[in-house]
Design an enzyme around this catalytic site. Structure first.
Site, PDB file in Angstrom:
ATOM      1  N   THR A 176      38.011  45.152  32.813  1.00 18.17           N
ATOM      2  CA  THR A 176      37.299  43.887  32.652  1.00 18.17           C
ATOM      3  C   THR A 176      37.354  43.130  33.971  1.00 18.17           C
ATOM      4  O   THR A 176      38.419  43.001  34.581  1.00 18.17           O
ATOM      5  CB  THR A 176      37.899  43.022  31.533  1.00 18.17           C
ATOM      6  N   PHE A 178      36.978  39.660  35.928  1.00 18.68           N
ATOM      7  CA  PHE A 178      37.088  38.220  35.747  1.00 18.68           C
ATOM      8  C   PHE A 178      36.653  37.513  37.029  1.00 18.68           C
ATOM      9  O   PHE A 178      36.964  37.974  38.134  1.00 18.68           O
ATOM     10  CB  PHE A 178      38.541  37.817  35.449  1.00 18.68           C
TER      11      PHE A 178
END
Length: 278
Positions: A176, A178
């Site tokens: 992921t 960010f």
């Protein structure tokens, strides 16, 4: 008496992947603080309650996280960096609980979707929760012996749970990305940069292609179309460019997009992530 440094904001509970990103967003940061929603993360940074905040913008398996992406176009905050976190899910239960006792498993829906093979193998009932670490926290407080949670190893440590299995995600390439938000623009740096922008164009045949042609010669690491929330059947283009907005070629291309677009905003020009957080 010197005031304590403002924390780094993230969405979720301690032990979430957002907190892991926040811990690595600002070297030497003294504190992190979780908020219930992405909007509250942004508001905390805007108000000065938090020094900066992290928002997930895309997952390597699930794609774009649209709520965060839409928020980036609405806020006046600057993207000052990025953190890429390896999402390694663990199956956890109360101490002393064996795998054979599990009947249900709780986690955030995307995490459940990423671990379907194990869930189906054992025939467990999936239970959707607000976030991964929250499911671990709730399990620790509920005392339910037939319930397991899917979350990070850090969550198991924080809430006193026993890890029954590690790396249970269906696919190993689960990451992921960010973005780090701040009220201030990033300090000048010689590190490799990315530049992110959002723009809209008139509904004129070929005009989108003409606008994108302003970016020719640049490496676009991401490009995506999103519906505008303030106008039906109108769309925004989100683009990530490898390079700094201060590089002459990038600056010239951005100027060309700004001339042609009916709306344009440079979300940030910031140091690119170097490696991943495991």
């Amino acid at each position: 008496m010197t005031a304590a440094p403002a924390p780094t904001a993230f969405q979720g509970n301690p032990g979430s992947y957002g907190e892991i990103a926040a811990l690595h967003a600002v070297p030497g940061a003294a504190e992190t603080r979780g908020y219930p929603t992405f909007h509250e993360v942004a508001r905390a940074v805007e108000s000065g309650e938090a020094a900066c905040g992290v928002l997930p913008v895309e997952n390597s398996l699930m794609g774009a996280i649209h709520q965060s992406i839409d928020l980036l176009s609405e806020t006046d905050l600057h993207v000052v960096g990025e953190v890429v976190v390896r999402v390694s899910h663990c199956l956890m239960a109360l101490p002393g609980v064996a795998l054979e006792e599990i009947r249900r498993v709780a986690s955030q829906q995307p995490a459940l979707d990423q671990c379907t093979q194990l869930i189906r193998q054992y025939g467990w009932q999936p239970v959707a929760a607000h976030d991964t670490a929250g499911s671990a926290r709730n399990l620790a407080s509920s005392g339910e012996r037939d319930l397991a949670a899917i979350a990070s190893a850090r969550a198991a440590e924080l809430y006193g749970l026993n890890i029954l299995a590690r790396q249970i995600e269906d696919e190993p390439f689960n990451y992921t990305r960010f973005m780090v938000l701040s009220r201030q623009e990033p300090a000048p740096s010689d590190a490799p940069h990315k530049t992110s922008l959002v723009f809209a164009v008139r509904h004129t045949p070929g005009f989108l292609v003409e606008t994108l042609n302003e970016l020719r010669g640049l490496n676009l690491s991401r490009i995506e179309s999103r519906p505008r929330r303030d106008r039906a059947w109108s769309y925004l283009m989100y683009v990530d460019i490898e390079g700094s907005a201060h590089d002459p070629q990038v600056a010239q291309a951005l100027a060309g997009v700004l001339r042609k677009a009916s709306y344009a905003k440079i979300i940030g020009s910031y140091p690119a992530a170097q490696g991943t957080v495991e």
